[in-house]
Scaffold this active site. Structure first.
Site, PDB file in Angstrom:
ATOM      1  N   GLY A  61     -14.829   0.265  32.647  1.00 40.88           N
ATOM      2  CA  GLY A  61     -15.490  -0.494  31.588  1.00 40.88           C
ATOM      3  C   GLY A  61     -16.422  -1.581  32.103  1.00 40.88           C
ATOM      4  O   GLY A  61     -17.446  -1.858  31.482  1.00 40.88           O
ATOM      5  N   ASN A  62     -16.093  -2.168  33.255  1.00 43.95           N
ATOM      6  CA  ASN A  62     -16.913  -3.280  33.745  1.00 43.95           C
ATOM      7  C   ASN A  62     -18.256  -2.821  34.331  1.00 43.95           C
ATOM      8  O   ASN A  62     -19.095  -3.642  34.647  1.00 43.95           O
ATOM      9  CB  ASN A  62     -16.134  -4.108  34.785  1.00 43.95           C
ATOM     10  CG  ASN A  62     -15.811  -3.326  36.044  1.00 43.95           C
ATOM     11  OD1 ASN A  62     -15.731  -2.099  36.022  1.00 43.95           O
ATOM     12  ND2 ASN A  62     -15.620  -4.028  37.145  1.00 43.95           N
ATOM     13  N   LYS A 107      -3.748   6.463  21.280  1.00 48.83           N
ATOM     14  CA  LYS A 107      -4.999   5.724  21.536  1.00 48.83           C
ATOM     15  C   LYS A 107      -5.606   5.206  20.230  1.00 48.83           C
ATOM     16  O   LYS A 107      -6.077   5.999  19.407  1.00 48.83           O
ATOM     17  CB  LYS A 107      -6.030   6.653  22.196  1.00 48.83           C
ATOM     18  CG  LYS A 107      -5.704   7.010  23.625  1.00 48.83           C
ATOM     19  CD  LYS A 107      -6.457   6.134  24.598  1.00 48.83           C
ATOM     20  CE  LYS A 107      -6.061   6.481  26.017  1.00 48.83           C
ATOM     21  NZ  LYS A 107      -6.527   5.499  26.979  1.00 48.83           N
ATOM     22  N   LYS A 146      -4.966   5.631  36.814  1.00 55.63           N
ATOM     23  CA  LYS A 146      -5.774   5.663  38.043  1.00 55.63           C
ATOM     24  C   LYS A 146      -4.935   6.111  39.236  1.00 55.63           C
ATOM     25  O   LYS A 146      -5.354   6.954  40.026  1.00 55.63           O
ATOM     26  CB  LYS A 146      -6.365   4.280  38.342  1.00 55.63           C
ATOM     27  CG  LYS A 146      -7.376   3.837  37.297  1.00 55.63           C
ATOM     28  CD  LYS A 146      -7.989   2.510  37.664  1.00 55.63           C
ATOM     29  CE  LYS A 146      -8.452   1.784  36.421  1.00 55.63           C
ATOM     30  NZ  LYS A 146      -9.187   2.585  35.443  1.00 55.63           N
ATOM     31  N   LYS A 170     -10.429   9.032  31.279  1.00 58.23           N
ATOM     32  CA  LYS A 170     -11.520   9.335  32.223  1.00 58.23           C
ATOM     33  C   LYS A 170     -11.027   9.395  33.680  1.00 58.23           C
ATOM     34  O   LYS A 170     -11.632  10.063  34.516  1.00 58.23           O
ATOM     35  CB  LYS A 170     -12.685   8.351  32.074  1.00 58.23           C
ATOM     36  CG  LYS A 170     -12.434   6.935  32.587  1.00 58.23           C
ATOM     37  CD  LYS A 170     -13.125   6.643  33.884  1.00 58.23           C
ATOM     38  CE  LYS A 170     -12.881   5.273  34.427  1.00 58.23           C
ATOM     39  NZ  LYS A 170     -11.686   4.520  34.157  1.00 58.23           N
TER      40      LYS A 170
HETATM   41  P1  ADP Z   1     -11.171   0.544  33.684  1.00 55.46           P
HETATM   42  O1  ADP Z   1     -12.084   0.144  32.578  1.00 55.46           O
HETATM   43  O2  ADP Z   1     -11.808   0.462  35.025  1.00 55.46           O
HETATM   44  O3  ADP Z   1     -10.467   1.856  33.443  1.00 55.46           O
HETATM   45  P2  ADP Z   1      -8.629  -0.813  33.119  1.00 55.46           P
HETATM   46  O4  ADP Z   1      -8.638  -2.152  32.473  1.00 55.46           O
HETATM   47  O5  ADP Z   1      -8.251   0.368  32.296  1.00 55.46           O
HETATM   48  O6  ADP Z   1     -10.069  -0.618  33.769  1.00 55.46           O
HETATM   49  O7  ADP Z   1      -7.663  -0.840  34.392  1.00 55.46           O
HETATM   50  C1  ADP Z   1      -7.809  -1.770  35.446  1.00 55.46           C
HETATM   51  C2  ADP Z   1      -6.903  -2.984  35.238  1.00 55.46           C
HETATM   52  O8  ADP Z   1      -5.537  -2.637  35.450  1.00 55.46           O
HETATM   53  C3  ADP Z   1      -7.096  -4.090  36.234  1.00 55.46           C
HETATM   54  O9  ADP Z   1      -8.202  -4.899  35.897  1.00 55.46           O
HETATM   55  C4  ADP Z   1      -5.766  -4.857  36.175  1.00 55.46           C
HETATM   56  O10 ADP Z   1      -5.864  -5.950  35.287  1.00 55.46           O
HETATM   57  C5  ADP Z   1      -4.803  -3.853  35.581  1.00 55.46           C
HETATM   58  N1  ADP Z   1      -3.586  -3.567  36.351  1.00 55.46           N
HETATM   59  C6  ADP Z   1      -2.412  -3.201  35.787  1.00 55.46           C
HETATM   60  N2  ADP Z   1      -1.469  -2.974  36.704  1.00 55.46           N
HETATM   61  C7  ADP Z   1      -2.052  -3.197  37.908  1.00 55.46           C
HETATM   62  C8  ADP Z   1      -1.571  -3.108  39.262  1.00 55.46           C
HETATM   63  N3  ADP Z   1      -0.320  -2.768  39.544  1.00 55.46           N
HETATM   64  N4  ADP Z   1      -2.434  -3.395  40.264  1.00 55.46           N
HETATM   65  C9  ADP Z   1      -3.713  -3.748  39.983  1.00 55.46           C
HETATM   66  N5  ADP Z   1      -4.210  -3.851  38.733  1.00 55.46           N
HETATM   67  C10 ADP Z   1      -3.404  -3.570  37.695  1.00 55.46           C
HETATM   68 MG    MG Z   2      -9.149   2.264  31.788  1.00 58.54          MG
END
Ligand code: ADP
Ligand code: MG
Length: 312
Positions: free
Chosen positions: A11-12, A127, A273, A211
């Site tokens: 998202g960023n 979702k 992820k 995604k």
């Molecule tokens: P994207 O839009 O890239 O999919 P998300 O917000 O869905 O991003 O996922 C990334 C976020 O997951 C990070 O910014 C962090 O705040 C969070 N997060 C949750 N658990 C963890 C973890 N164990 N280690 C690192 N980040 C984590």
């Molecule tokens: Mg995400």
């Protein structure tokens, strides 16, 4: 060594509105073009949560207004988001390539991802999408449209859709041909438009494919060497947000599995992820995956930061 790399953008990497997105994508294009400049074959995947939410909200608001525009089904909203985001990304990458004297074709493929109509995810949609509604409106939508509606954190009622797993990518041969011919391809945007097979037809289904899972799937189908998931954090942590938090530089398959079982990764954000990275890693010997931030992607790819998933 030249690699075939699937880069998944979070998202960023994108923006909340068209102006912001055009600006942000200029930055997003840099690490992508760094990889292309080194001779790697690069395939780009992106998220679409806020964008498809915006399109869905605008379309449903307009359909309920005096203008009575047609109701836009969710898969069509997903297709629109792929076009909108792909348009900005392909132009941002094209411009960055030209700024560095490289004339390489860049294109977005509207991509459908095949799911199983009987995926257990469809029995428990999770979702939330689109606007907030009152209890009365929600009840009407349940009875009239058969939507699944849930109460979302005291803010009102929202429609929820399922998040099924990707099985196949309908346009994989097209993507493969473009990649083999040196094109930079943007594909499975937002996890792809979810469809199921019905004889010769592909039928859109209201759902959201993660995604991260879709990027692992296309990476497997394209026989990629490397999956890079770019997000808001530089590394994956265990005990995330706790005093004993520990940032990880590498993870083996066994460690990743153990940490998943111990609940270290938040559902809907880091868990998919790590699961996607693990799935890709295990799909064939020699494959690697990296989770790092967009800002640190150059260092991550050089091996000085990020969390690298490797088989040992
Ligand atoms: P994207 O839009 O890239 O999919 P998300 O917000 O869905 O991003 O996922 C990334 C976020 O997951 C990070 O910014 C962090 O705040 C969070 N997060 C949750 N658990 C963890 C973890 N164990 N280690 C690192 N980040 C984590
Ligand atoms: Mg995400």
């Amino acid at each position: 060594m030249k690699n075939k790399i699937v880069v998944a953008l979070g998202g960023n990497a994108l923006g909340k509105n068209p102006d912001e997105q055009v600006q942000l994508v200029k930055h997003t294009a840099k690490p992508i073009v760094d990889l292309i400049a080194e001779g790697h074959e690069v395939i780009i995947v992106h998220g679409n949560g806020p964008q498809v939410g915006m399109i869905n909200l605008a379309m449903s608001t307009a359909s309920q207004s005096e203008f009575k525009t047609p109701e836009m089904p969710f898969p069509e909203c997903g297709a629109m988001s792929q076009g909108y985001i792909g348009y900005h990304l392909q132009n941002g990458i094209r411009e960055e390539l030209l700024n560095r004297g490289m004339s390489i074709p860049v294109a977005t493929v509207i991509t459908q991802v095949i799911v199983d109509k009987n995926d257990p995810a469809f029995t428990t949609p999770t979702k939330p999408i689109g606007a907030f509604y009152s209890k009365e409106e929600a009840e009407e939508m349940i009875s009239e449209k058969g939507y699944n509606m849930i109460e979302d954190a005291g803010r009102g009622y929202r429609r929820v859709v399922a998040s099924p797993l990707p099985i196949d990518v309908a346009e994989k041969e097209t993507v493969k041909t473009l990649v083999e011919n040196g094109h930079v391809v943007i594909t499975v945007g937002g996890g792809g438009i979810p469809v199921y097979r019905d004889g010769n037809a592909l039928v859109g289904i209201p759902a959201v494919i993660d995604k991260d899972f879709a990027s692992a799937k296309i990476a497997e189908l394209l026989n990629a060497d490397y999956l890079i998931i770019l997000t808001a954090v530089e590394k994956v942590a265990i005990n995330f947000g706790k005093p004993e938090e520990k940032w990880l530089s590498s993870l083996s398959a066994e460690e990743a599995e153990r940490y998943i079982a111990e609940g270290h990764f938040a559902q809907g954000s880091m868990l998919p992820k790590v699961q996607a990275a693990l799935k890709f890693l295990k799909s064939k010997p020699g494959r690697k995956a990296l989770i790092t931030s967009l800002e640190k992607s150059k260092e991550g790819i050089e091996g000085t930061t990020g969390t690298l998933f490797v088989n040992n």
